[in-house]
Write an enzyme that holds these catalytic residues in place. Structure first.
Site, mmCIF file in Angstrom:
data_model
loop_
_atom_site.group_PDB
_atom_site.id
_atom_site.type_symbol
_atom_site.label_atom_id
_atom_site.label_comp_id
_atom_site.label_asym_id
_atom_site.label_seq_id
_atom_site.Cartn_x
_atom_site.Cartn_y
_atom_site.Cartn_z
ATOM 1 N N ASP A 142 0.810 -1.083 -0.082
ATOM 2 C CA ASP A 142 -0.242 -0.174 0.068
ATOM 3 C C ASP A 142 0.849 1.245 0.128
ATOM 4 O O ASP A 142 1.927 1.198 0.354
ATOM 5 C CB ASP A 142 -0.938 -0.066 1.378
ATOM 6 C CG ASP A 142 -2.022 -0.842 1.308
ATOM 7 O OD1 ASP A 142 -2.272 -1.388 0.165
ATOM 8 O OD2 ASP A 142 -2.687 -1.012 1.969
ATOM 9 N N ARG A 192 -1.168 -0.718 -8.705
ATOM 10 C CA ARG A 192 -2.504 -0.111 -8.459
ATOM 11 C C ARG A 192 -2.457 1.368 -8.287
ATOM 12 O O ARG A 192 -1.750 1.908 -7.887
ATOM 13 C CB ARG A 192 -2.742 -0.631 -6.950
ATOM 14 C CG ARG A 192 -4.306 -0.161 -6.567
ATOM 15 C CD ARG A 192 -4.504 -0.213 -5.138
ATOM 16 N NE ARG A 192 -4.559 -1.608 -4.693
ATOM 17 C CZ ARG A 192 -4.275 -1.951 -3.254
ATOM 18 N NH1 ARG A 192 -3.792 -0.928 -2.473
ATOM 19 N NH2 ARG A 192 -3.936 -3.297 -3.093
#
Ligand code: FDA
Length: 316
Positions: A142, A192
């Site tokens: 992340d 992402r």
């Protein structure tokens, strides 16, 4: 960005607000709508339901800004436990994990973590990547606030030497991101793309919704035209439509990229995309440390505030 977003994110850093909000049980409507539960068991059960509906999953053991080494180690152990459970339930082909580096030690000072935060987070991330590979799945790292971007990308580069399947996350609100997309759009690179969820200053980030959205489209073009595997993380109907048409413009077959959305947000759209043949992955957070995650979701969606205030008052 909404007018309420920044004040809400600032308020969320107050210890008093945190104490008050954290007394809400996880069963309260507003927490439950974004986080299915605290235990590995509830997370894996929720994963099995999503997989049965044709969706992929990435699981996040909630936690961030860890200040103690033991806490970072406990997070690594929680991921190992989770990955073992996913493998034994036959879910690891469809479910991977997402990891925040500050949850596994990135911010720890030298006197707390021998070798410092960077080295500690890298070693911990390696342990999780190894456990993921043994379970037959992958890790995505992340992205957190801009003070961690360089360190996060440096750790990603190190991890990819041994685990090239490790996913990256880039945030379109940062001025630097289009260049980062170019650097990461190589073969095999899972990236992402999201808008970004933190309260960032003007010198590093676009401030208006329009600029962030336009930057998102520019980044999408770079990723879809490149050789990597783009993971299009947004609930924004306009951007989902643009991504679909760009994918066909760049000759991308379904399955050479995927859509990603958060657990509990636009679930009908998640299923609609999946039934049209798109690969869709749901980001599923679980665990007791849901405060920071919940506050970012509320800041994105001030319409939820009334619902939230009612939950807080009734403490249900
Ligand atoms: P936007 O906020 O403009 O919302 C578009 C529409 O989606 C809204 O109009 C509404 O319909 C719906 N919606 C959005 N948020 C909602 C909410 N909270 N509740 C209900 N409806 C809502 N960020 C980050 O900084 N680092 C990261 O690593 C990640 N990882 C990540 C993974 C995945 C899979 C997703 C989907 C998102 C992230 N994010 C993230 C969060 C991301 O940066 C961003 O904050 C949110 O996705 C919200 O932005 P949207 O693109 O959805 O657009």
């Amino acid at each position: 960005m909404s007018l309420l977003r920044q004040p809400l994110l600032l308020l969320s850093r107050s210890a008093q607000v945190k104490r008050l909000v954290s007394t809400m049980p996880i069963s309260s409507g507003v927490v439950r709508s974004y986080v299915p539960g605290e235990s590995t068991q509830t997370a894996v059960d929720a994963t099995a339901r999503l997989v049965a509906d044709g969706l992929g999953v990435t699981l996040d053991f909630l936690g961030e800004d860890t200040v103690a080494l033991e806490q970072a180690e406990a997070t690594v152990a929680a991921y190992a436990d989770l990955l073992g459970e996913l493998a034994s339930r036959g879910l690891s082909r469809h479910a991977e994990v997402s990891v925040k580096l500050t949850a596994i030690g990135l911010a720890l000072p030298h006197d707390v973590a021998p070798g410092g935060g960077f080295k500690t987070a890298l070693e911990h991330a390696r342990t999780i990547c190894r456990a993921a590979r043994n379970a037959g799945t992958t890790v995505t790292v992340d992205m957190e606030d801009h003070t961690t971007t360089d360190a996060t990308l440096a750790i990603l580069r190190e991890l990819r030497k041994d685990f090239p399947e490790t996913g990256a996350v880039l945030q379109s609100y940062l001025h630097r991101t289009e260049a980062d997309c170019r650097a990461l759009a190589y073969e095999g690179s899972r990236v992402r793309l999201c808008k970004g969820a933190y309260n960032e200053p003007e010198h590093v980030a676009f401030q208006s919704r329009d600029e962030v959205d336009r930057a998102y489209v520019r980044c999408l073009k770079v990723l879809l035209a490149g050789q990597g595997y783009p993971m299009i993380a947004t609930h924004d109907p306009r951007l989902v439509a643009i991504a679909s048409s760009l994918a066909s413009r760049y000759g991308r077959a379904q399955g050479t990229y995927e859509f990603q959305m958060l657990y509990g947000i636009r679930p009908d759209e998640q299923r609609r995309l999946a039934s049209s043949g798109e690969s869709v992955r749901v980001y599923l957070p679980y665990g007791a440390d849901w405060y920071g995650y919940l506050m970012r979701r509320l800041a994105e969606r001030p319409a939820n505030l009334t619902f939230f205030a009612k939950s807080l008052i009734s403490k249900k």
